[in-house]
Design a protein around this motif. Sequence first.
Motif, mmCIF file in Angstrom:
data_model
loop_
_atom_site.group_PDB
_atom_site.id
_atom_site.type_symbol
_atom_site.label_atom_id
_atom_site.label_comp_id
_atom_site.label_asym_id
_atom_site.label_seq_id
_atom_site.Cartn_x
_atom_site.Cartn_y
_atom_site.Cartn_z
ATOM 1 N N UNK A 56 -33.873 -56.715 -17.396
ATOM 2 C CA UNK A 56 -33.168 -56.127 -17.873
ATOM 3 C C UNK A 56 -32.005 -56.965 -18.913
ATOM 4 N N UNK A 57 -30.990 -56.482 -19.625
ATOM 5 C CA UNK A 57 -30.548 -57.165 -20.529
ATOM 6 C C UNK A 57 -28.619 -57.389 -19.630
ATOM 7 N N UNK A 58 -28.145 -58.262 -19.992
ATOM 8 C CA UNK A 58 -26.727 -58.414 -19.127
ATOM 9 C C UNK A 58 -26.290 -59.080 -20.741
ATOM 10 N N UNK A 59 -24.999 -59.060 -20.744
ATOM 11 C CA UNK A 59 -24.011 -59.389 -21.690
ATOM 12 C C UNK A 59 -22.835 -60.002 -21.216
ATOM 13 N N UNK A 60 -22.754 -61.215 -21.429
ATOM 14 C CA UNK A 60 -22.042 -62.497 -21.025
ATOM 15 C C UNK A 60 -20.945 -62.846 -21.506
ATOM 16 N N UNK A 61 -19.136 -62.713 -21.260
ATOM 17 C CA UNK A 61 -18.136 -62.970 -22.672
ATOM 18 C C UNK A 61 -18.591 -64.257 -22.289
ATOM 19 N N UNK A 62 -18.602 -64.813 -23.777
ATOM 20 C CA UNK A 62 -18.671 -66.972 -23.639
ATOM 21 C C UNK A 62 -17.550 -67.089 -23.575
ATOM 22 N N UNK A 63 -15.770 -66.790 -22.581
ATOM 23 C CA UNK A 63 -14.932 -66.948 -22.632
ATOM 24 C C UNK A 63 -13.983 -66.739 -23.920
ATOM 25 N N UNK A 64 -14.378 -65.394 -24.653
ATOM 26 C CA UNK A 64 -13.909 -65.626 -26.007
ATOM 27 C C UNK A 64 -11.935 -65.402 -25.751
ATOM 28 N N UNK A 65 -11.525 -65.402 -27.517
ATOM 29 C CA UNK A 65 -10.294 -65.508 -27.450
ATOM 30 C C UNK A 65 -9.632 -64.327 -27.304
ATOM 31 N N UNK A 66 -10.573 -62.941 -27.887
ATOM 32 C CA UNK A 66 -10.682 -61.765 -27.218
ATOM 33 C C UNK A 66 -11.106 -60.455 -26.743
ATOM 34 N N UNK A 67 -11.637 -61.228 -25.882
ATOM 35 C CA UNK A 67 -12.407 -60.444 -24.844
ATOM 36 C C UNK A 67 -13.690 -60.059 -25.290
ATOM 37 N N UNK A 68 -15.072 -59.866 -24.775
ATOM 38 C CA UNK A 68 -15.841 -58.645 -24.505
ATOM 39 C C UNK A 68 -15.763 -56.914 -24.267
ATOM 40 N N UNK A 70 -17.740 -53.933 -23.182
ATOM 41 C CA UNK A 70 -18.628 -52.794 -23.548
ATOM 42 C C UNK A 70 -18.204 -51.531 -23.170
ATOM 43 N N UNK A 71 -18.295 -50.517 -24.383
ATOM 44 C CA UNK A 71 -18.307 -48.844 -24.082
ATOM 45 C C UNK A 71 -16.891 -48.887 -23.900
ATOM 46 N N UNK A 72 -16.024 -49.569 -24.567
ATOM 47 C CA UNK A 72 -14.154 -49.888 -24.367
ATOM 48 C C UNK A 72 -13.545 -50.504 -23.379
ATOM 49 N N UNK A 73 -14.272 -50.806 -22.255
ATOM 50 C CA UNK A 73 -14.265 -51.773 -21.442
ATOM 51 C C UNK A 73 -14.362 -53.416 -21.290
ATOM 52 N N UNK A 74 -13.256 -54.209 -20.611
ATOM 53 C CA UNK A 74 -13.410 -55.225 -20.952
ATOM 54 C C UNK A 74 -14.084 -55.771 -19.603
ATOM 55 N N UNK A 75 -15.411 -56.675 -20.088
ATOM 56 C CA UNK A 75 -15.951 -57.081 -18.759
ATOM 57 C C UNK A 75 -16.311 -58.409 -19.439
ATOM 58 N N UNK A 76 -16.739 -59.083 -17.727
ATOM 59 C CA UNK A 76 -16.749 -60.327 -18.477
ATOM 60 C C UNK A 76 -18.431 -60.920 -18.111
ATOM 61 N N UNK A 77 -19.402 -59.914 -17.319
ATOM 62 C CA UNK A 77 -20.553 -59.683 -17.207
ATOM 63 C C UNK A 77 -21.402 -57.883 -17.083
ATOM 64 N N UNK A 78 -22.308 -57.642 -17.776
ATOM 65 C CA UNK A 78 -21.842 -56.139 -18.252
ATOM 66 C C UNK A 78 -23.350 -56.105 -17.867
ATOM 67 N N UNK A 79 -24.470 -55.544 -16.725
ATOM 68 C CA UNK A 79 -25.812 -55.296 -17.086
ATOM 69 C C UNK A 79 -25.809 -54.089 -18.779
ATOM 70 N N UNK A 80 -26.312 -53.893 -19.661
ATOM 71 C CA UNK A 80 -27.054 -52.964 -20.404
ATOM 72 C C UNK A 80 -27.948 -51.853 -20.647
ATOM 73 N N UNK A 81 -27.006 -50.769 -20.934
ATOM 74 C CA UNK A 81 -28.188 -49.812 -21.273
ATOM 75 C C UNK A 81 -28.199 -49.343 -22.429
ATOM 76 N N UNK A 82 -29.026 -48.279 -22.890
ATOM 77 C CA UNK A 82 -29.519 -48.039 -23.963
ATOM 78 C C UNK A 82 -28.288 -47.442 -24.593
ATOM 79 N N UNK A 83 -27.898 -47.258 -25.889
ATOM 80 C CA UNK A 83 -26.301 -46.675 -26.415
ATOM 81 C C UNK A 83 -25.107 -46.861 -26.084
#
Length: 496
Positions: A56-68, A70-83
């Motif tokens: 599965x695909x997972x998005x990981x924030x790389x300590x970005x300045x303004x955050x990452x 997913x669907x409006x919620x700030x995450x550090x790591x989050x599994x992804x689904x289509x859409x």
Amino acid sequence: MLRLIQEFGAHAGRQLTFNQDRVRLGRHPSNEVVLDANVDLDASGNHCEIRRENGQYVVVDMQSRNGTFVNGTRVATQALRPGDLIECGRGGPRFRVDMQGANAAAQTGPFGSPQPAPHNPFAPAPAAQSGPFGAPPAFQPAPAQQQAPQSSMMGPPAAPPAHGPPNSVGGAVAAQLPPGAKVGKQTVALMIDQALLASEKRRGMSGGAKILVLLGVLSLLGAVGGGVAYVATKEPPATGSTEPPSQGGGEQITSQYESAIYLLAAQVPGTPNPRGYCTGFAVTSDLIATNAHCIDAARQFLERGATLIAMRSSGRGERAAVVPVYRDSRFRNATFGSEGSGFDVGIVRSSAPLPSQVRVAPDAELLALRAGSSLFVYGFPGLTMNETSPVATITQGVLNRTTDFFERAADPQGAQKIQHSAQTTSGSSGSPIFLASGAVIGINAGSLSDEERQRILDPRTGQTVSVEVNRSSNFKYGMRADIIRAAVAQVGETLP
């Protein structure tokens, strides 16, 4: 297969397909998904990564300045689904996630599907509806009764007159040409009449001198030979119109056209000064030409509640409200150019009358462009820009070459990418490219660059580290002016 559809940001509308374990997103050029360094300012240089883990695909924030997000919620790591929607910073570049099989991915091609995101309010109709050269209006349809100008760049030309202006020497000579000559009679008439006029302006001519000029032109035509004609259909200047000067250069351009050059800027709520993002230049009494990617930047400012303005060069802060009315549908479309870089032209409309306009070169002059010609770029390089009282900067270079939008050799009609050596920076996007005569032959769009790794000393640790740098080259490029003429026609107006 991972597919990312960009729904917001400087590159909105692109679709990228990957089949690898790591996809990096950010403004640094080393990322697989490179965000615009000048527009996507909410994103960090290395913002986030999408990793393939355990099927599965997972998005990981790389300590970005303004955050990452997913669907409006700030995450550090989050599994992804289509859409799912990934946002690089709140209000920053946004991507919709899709997982595709091999067959679906193959349909997108190496650069993704050319169709723009459906929700984009600035997206034009699909390019396939526009024909080979016409682009549909992106924001405002042309009146049904309005006819496109008769130009060889816009489709089949109207039949040219058999000779030049009444009682002209060129018209009389052109009338004697046999049918089927490679150079049309209208072109011959203009060549002869303009050669005579230029010589008479320099010094008086005897009848014998005129004959020598005619013989020189006819010798040139004889070398061309016979064949199937293609003719530019621009009419000769009307009686009483201002003739283009026989002598020119940077001083003439700045004195004659400074009041036609505009800094395009956004007045963001809560900020005291406007923020400049591109250059534009007046082509009619209310239309300002710029780049399509500047229209994308304008859209982002509008979505944040900003007001768009145009500030005239040396106008001491004078400003007029503007709205985007056109973005060429072929821009960022890999079908029409390498990595979608072709047809980078857009238009904004001013709420106030524009006091002067540039003179766009006629099609015949554009078809005759040759490498080595001196040219000038006149706009607002970011390094010199004052956003409260802008003064345009002019730089000089030469025309390096003309190609199609895939960097290939092309016939004159298709050689619409202009490469030049005049110095520019990011704010120069949308600047007019002038010949020394004062005619605009194109619109500046960007610069080529290369990347390399360098070893530098890290002042924090005292250790030597390897970094990747992006070096801007001295090769700049622009869009030929016939694309501007076509854009103006699409919003229901014609160039003077």
